[in-house]
Structure formats: structure tokens, C-alpha cells
Design a protein around this motif. Sequence first.
Motif, PDB file in Angstrom:
ATOM      1  N   ARG A  67       0.867  -1.173   0.000  1.00  0.00           N
ATOM      2  CA  ARG A  67       0.000   0.000   0.000  1.00  0.00           C
ATOM      3  C   ARG A  67       0.908   1.228   0.000  1.00  0.00           C
ATOM      4  N   VAL A  68       0.713   2.100  -0.990  1.00  0.00           N
ATOM      5  CA  VAL A  68       1.651   3.204  -1.224  1.00  0.00           C
ATOM      6  C   VAL A  68       0.886   4.505  -1.400  1.00  0.00           C
ATOM      7  N   ILE A  69       1.380   5.593  -0.789  1.00  0.00           N
ATOM      8  CA  ILE A  69       0.817   6.916  -1.023  1.00  0.00           C
ATOM      9  C   ILE A  69       1.802   7.722  -1.863  1.00  0.00           C
ATOM     10  N   THR A  70       1.303   8.322  -2.950  1.00  0.00           N
ATOM     11  CA  THR A  70       2.178   9.038  -3.886  1.00  0.00           C
ATOM     12  C   THR A  70       2.375  10.481  -3.427  1.00  0.00           C
TER      13      THR A  70
ATOM     14  N   ASN B  13       3.755   4.405 -14.217  1.00  0.00           N
ATOM     15  CA  ASN B  13       2.405   4.361 -14.757  1.00  0.00           C
ATOM     16  C   ASN B  13       1.880   5.775 -14.895  1.00  0.00           C
ATOM     17  N   GLU B  14       1.544   6.163 -16.112  1.00  0.00           N
ATOM     18  CA  GLU B  14       1.092   7.531 -16.362  1.00  0.00           C
ATOM     19  C   GLU B  14      -0.257   7.824 -15.717  1.00  0.00           C
ATOM     20  N   ASN B  15      -0.979   6.780 -15.316  1.00  0.00           N
ATOM     21  CA  ASN B  15      -2.288   6.982 -14.694  1.00  0.00           C
ATOM     22  C   ASN B  15      -2.189   7.263 -13.194  1.00  0.00           C
ATOM     23  N   ALA B  16      -1.016   7.047 -12.618  1.00  0.00           N
ATOM     24  CA  ALA B  16      -0.843   7.300 -11.185  1.00  0.00           C
ATOM     25  C   ALA B  16      -0.845   8.806 -10.925  1.00  0.00           C
ATOM     26  N   GLN B  17      -1.610   9.236  -9.949  1.00  0.00           N
ATOM     27  CA  GLN B  17      -1.725  10.651  -9.611  1.00  0.00           C
ATOM     28  C   GLN B  17      -1.089  10.923  -8.257  1.00  0.00           C
ATOM     29  N   LEU B  18      -0.652  12.151  -8.072  1.00  0.00           N
ATOM     30  CA  LEU B  18      -0.073  12.534  -6.788  1.00  0.00           C
ATOM     31  C   LEU B  18      -1.142  12.615  -5.706  1.00  0.00           C
ATOM     32  N   GLY B  19      -0.740  12.252  -4.493  1.00  0.00           N
ATOM     33  CA  GLY B  19      -1.641  12.387  -3.358  1.00  0.00           C
ATOM     34  C   GLY B  19      -2.674  11.288  -3.233  1.00  0.00           C
ATOM     35  N   LYS B  20      -2.449  10.157  -3.897  1.00  0.00           N
ATOM     36  CA  LYS B  20      -3.412   9.046  -3.865  1.00  0.00           C
ATOM     37  C   LYS B  20      -2.772   7.797  -3.258  1.00  0.00           C
ATOM     38  N   TRP B  21      -3.616   6.970  -2.669  1.00  0.00           N
ATOM     39  CA  TRP B  21      -3.190   5.658  -2.192  1.00  0.00           C
ATOM     40  C   TRP B  21      -3.379   4.631  -3.305  1.00  0.00           C
ATOM     41  N   TYR B  22      -2.394   3.785  -3.499  1.00  0.00           N
ATOM     42  CA  TYR B  22      -2.484   2.733  -4.506  1.00  0.00           C
ATOM     43  C   TYR B  22      -1.943   1.426  -3.940  1.00  0.00           C
ATOM     44  N   ASN B  23      -2.496   0.315  -4.445  1.00  0.00           N
ATOM     45  CA  ASN B  23      -1.874  -0.976  -4.227  1.00  0.00           C
ATOM     46  C   ASN B  23      -0.872  -1.193  -5.358  1.00  0.00           C
ATOM     47  N   VAL B  24       0.376  -1.445  -5.005  1.00  0.00           N
ATOM     48  CA  VAL B  24       1.444  -1.553  -5.995  1.00  0.00           C
ATOM     49  C   VAL B  24       2.132  -2.904  -5.859  1.00  0.00           C
ATOM     50  N   LYS B  25       2.231  -3.600  -6.970  1.00  0.00           N
ATOM     51  CA  LYS B  25       2.993  -4.850  -6.979  1.00  0.00           C
ATOM     52  C   LYS B  25       4.462  -4.517  -7.200  1.00  0.00           C
ATOM     53  N   ILE B  26       5.319  -4.931  -6.275  1.00  0.00           N
ATOM     54  CA  ILE B  26       6.743  -4.626  -6.349  1.00  0.00           C
ATOM     55  C   ILE B  26       7.396  -5.617  -7.315  1.00  0.00           C
ATOM     56  N   THR B  27       7.979  -5.077  -8.372  1.00  0.00           N
ATOM     57  CA  THR B  27       8.577  -5.918  -9.411  1.00  0.00           C
ATOM     58  C   THR B  27      10.101  -5.900  -9.412  1.00  0.00           C
ATOM     59  N   GLU B  28      10.687  -4.836  -8.866  1.00  0.00           N
ATOM     60  CA  GLU B  28      12.144  -4.703  -8.830  1.00  0.00           C
ATOM     61  C   GLU B  28      12.573  -4.037  -7.533  1.00  0.00           C
ATOM     62  N   ALA B  29      13.845  -4.235  -7.184  1.00  0.00           N
ATOM     63  CA  ALA B  29      14.402  -3.582  -6.001  1.00  0.00           C
ATOM     64  C   ALA B  29      15.831  -3.153  -6.287  1.00  0.00           C
TER      65      ALA B  29
ATOM     66  N   PHE C 168      19.193  -1.004  -3.931  1.00  0.00           N
ATOM     67  CA  PHE C 168      19.533  -0.687  -2.537  1.00  0.00           C
ATOM     68  C   PHE C 168      18.855   0.603  -2.108  1.00  0.00           C
ATOM     69  N   TYR C 169      18.459   1.429  -3.086  1.00  0.00           N
ATOM     70  CA  TYR C 169      17.905   2.758  -2.765  1.00  0.00           C
ATOM     71  C   TYR C 169      16.383   2.762  -2.687  1.00  0.00           C
ATOM     72  N   ASP C 170      15.718   1.999  -3.580  1.00  0.00           N
ATOM     73  CA  ASP C 170      14.254   2.077  -3.656  1.00  0.00           C
ATOM     74  C   ASP C 170      13.654   0.795  -4.171  1.00  0.00           C
ATOM     75  N   LEU C 171      12.325   0.808  -4.305  1.00  0.00           N
ATOM     76  CA  LEU C 171      11.556  -0.266  -4.913  1.00  0.00           C
ATOM     77  C   LEU C 171      10.912   0.255  -6.181  1.00  0.00           C
ATOM     78  N   ARG C 172      10.577  -0.627  -7.124  1.00  0.00           N
ATOM     79  CA  ARG C 172       9.861  -0.236  -8.330  1.00  0.00           C
ATOM     80  C   ARG C 172       8.676  -1.180  -8.482  1.00  0.00           C
ATOM     81  N   GLY C 173       7.574  -0.631  -9.008  1.00  0.00           N
ATOM     82  CA  GLY C 173       6.397  -1.460  -9.120  1.00  0.00           C
ATOM     83  C   GLY C 173       5.358  -0.935 -10.066  1.00  0.00           C
ATOM     84  N   VAL C 174       4.280  -1.691 -10.195  1.00  0.00           N
ATOM     85  CA  VAL C 174       3.176  -1.352 -11.082  1.00  0.00           C
ATOM     86  C   VAL C 174       1.871  -1.363 -10.292  1.00  0.00           C
ATOM     87  N   LEU C 175       0.909  -0.578 -10.751  1.00  0.00           N
ATOM     88  CA  LEU C 175      -0.393  -0.529 -10.084  1.00  0.00           C
ATOM     89  C   LEU C 175      -1.103  -1.860 -10.248  1.00  0.00           C
ATOM     90  N   VAL C 176      -1.767  -2.265  -9.183  1.00  0.00           N
ATOM     91  CA  VAL C 176      -2.557  -3.495  -9.230  1.00  0.00           C
ATOM     92  C   VAL C 176      -3.997  -3.144  -9.558  1.00  0.00           C
TER      93      VAL C 176
END
Length: 423
Positions: free
Chosen positions: A371-374, A397-413, A415-423
Motif C-alpha cells: 500500500r503506497v501513497i504518492t 504508470n502515467e495513470n498514477a496521480q499525486l496524493g493518492k493511495w495505490y496498491n502496488v505490486k513490487i517488481t524490482e528492487a 539498494f535505494y528504492d523499490l519499483r512497481g506497477v499498479l494493481v
Amino acid sequence: MKNVYIETYGCALNKADTFIMETLLEKEGYKFVEKPEDADIIILNTCVVRLETEERMKQRIKELNKFSSNKKFIVAGCMSSAEPATVLSIAPNASLVGPQAVERILEVIKSSERKIILDGDKASVTPRLFEGKIAIIPLADGCAGNCSFCITKLARRKLRSYPLREIVESAKYAVLNGAKEIELTGQDTAAYGLDLGGTIRLPDVVSKVAEIDGDFMIRIGMMTPEQAMRILDDLIEVLKNPKVYKFIHLPVQSGDDRVLKLMNRKYTVDEYRQIVTEIRNKIPFVNITTDIIIGHPGEDEEAFNNTILLMKELRFERVHLAMYSIRPNTKSASLPQIPDSIKKKRMHIANKVYEDVAYSVHNEYVGTISRVITTELGRKGSVIGRTINYIPVVIKNENAQLGKWYNVKITEASFYDLRGVLV
């Protein structure tokens, strides 16, 4: 009305100081511009925490001072207070405003003469301005410690806690105007209230801010281990609040007791370990972030290896590593120094250990849904969000907006961060 250009360097507290100055100036009708050449008044808010930063500040003061023949030039921030003679040697006609005098910025601007104001009264003004979705609100500036290596203590000489009412009002204003992250900052947030008689403490402030209506998260800023120990039980309780990130920034600085004593840090490695263990036992997913200085005077090979062992043992999610640099007028500057070649070699080793440990921690998230807040815009159309334990997640994902909560599937990691796509 006159135009103002402000340029800011340094920590979150410095950024908060800029927002305080901007709040006061905007109220008086001043306009902000993007370029120094378009301004009538230029304010440079400086940082001087490290040698390379100081050199950058000297260069920038020199560059902006070229405009001073027909513009008012003000050097604010830690360098103005810690090294005023150095600033004036570069810009003799500049006015100086110390970081604990930002509330007096209008006095300096309106004066027809050069002003030097390095100290202020009680902290009283909190910002009503912020950028994007993150509002930085200072709890206090100054600290209760006196670390041997720290020049910031010379710039922010006394602990000044902001009134609870001001902090809450500032947070309310930010939330009403779209802020999704309230960053409560300070040199040592856990020291909050010591100068007010100790009747109101950090957990009380966080609890009051969390009572504000709205969909937002609170990030608690850096704190020293000795002050964290004093309020540990209540701190853990407030971290359980759904509106508070499960995140602690707790600088250890060294994994060796002898070096900690030379640094004048008021805890042992074992006491630090106990704090981390206690927090993790009560909040399993907590993110413990730390700071470590490599090559402080007195750090022999055994001491360095003790620090490396602590990094591996406690598996910090993030480590802010810094190679020790001499800061003028500090006690550590007078001690026998470690050669740069040795410090650089140790930094390389420590960086590799940090990256390996952090990647191992982050890799455990791959394949899970978080669960991620942008809160921020990233590169190439991406958006950056934060997990509940404040790990950054890059969402491509171009559909992701600032200030929203999203469920994100983590696809990459990394040492600095995680990367993912909207579920």
C-alpha cells in the motif's frame, strides 16, 4: 512591491526556515521570482555541515554577490551564523541572518543599512507554505547535545521548541491545502519540549497532529539515541498510529564505544542496539534509518570494523554515510586526523556493505503488494510513493496521480528504492 529570490541548501530544517521566511514575506506582499537577476532582494539560505558543502557555499556567495551593487543581498542559514567572518570576507556588503533569527527577515529587508542578526528570541512562527504534497514543519531547532564534530551547534546554539499550537495550526493549513505528508523536522525531534519545562514531548506533538482531519501521513524527523531513550515507550505507541509512518531516523554515527566517546555522543553501542531491538519487537515492519561518520579522529581499524559489524547486524534500511571532514571551531578538528587515503578506502568498504544490506532488505519486497501513497514526481513520467514504513517506490504508470493511495505490486528492487506497477 519588491521581488525576492531565495535559494536554499541543506537539510529539511533549512528548507523549513525558507518556508518561514517566505510565509512572512508573502504576508507583506513581496513577490517571489525564479531568477536572481529578476529580483530586488536575493536571499541565500546556506548549509555548512561538511567541507565540500562549505566550498560550494563560498562559490555561490561569490556568484550572487555580483548582483549586490544594485540589489539587497542577504546570506542566511548556518554559514552566516557559524562562520560570519568567512561570509563577509567574500561579500562585505551582505546582510547576515542566522538560522535562529529567520523570524526577523523583514527587519533586515526593510533596513536601509546592512544588518547582522544571528540570534533570535523564542521560536514562534511556523510556515504556511509548502511545495507539492509534502509540508515541512519545524518542531524545534537547536539541540540538547554538544557533539565534538558538529558545526551546526555553532549555528543553532540553543534548543528552541515551537509552540504546540503553532505546529498544529501549520499542519492543519497544509492538510487543508492538499499536503499528503507532514514532515515534522528538527535537529533532534526527540529533544522537543526540554526548553519548555518538559511537560510537552514529541509523542504529544505527533498525537495532536494525527488528530487533524484528513488523509495524510506524518513523518517524524531525525532524533538522537539519548533523547529517544528518554521517551521510548511513548514514541513506540505513537508510531503505531495509522497516520504515522513506521519510520525512525536514528543516527548511530559509529559502531565503536571509544569513538562515540570521542564524538561526545551520550550513549553506548549496546544502548543503541537495545533501542533498535525494542522498536522492532513492537513494530515489526519499522524502517530504521541511520547516519554514520567514517574516519572520525580516533577511528582505528578495530573501531571501523565494529561499525561494519553493526551495519550488518542491524540491517539498516538506509544509511547516510559521510566521510569525516574537519569543521572549524569544533573539538574534533583539534584531534589527530586520519589520512584521506584511509578514509576513502573505508568509505568504499562501508558503501559496499550498505548497498548489499539494503538491497537484501528491499529484495524481500519483490513479488509482494504494498500500500503506497504518492507524494512526488519522478523521472520520465513516473510517480514516487512511500510505503507505510517510508520506503520509496517508483511507479511507472502515467495513470498514477499525486496524493493518492495505490496498491502496488513490487517488481524490482535496488539498494535505494523499490519499483512497481499498479494493481
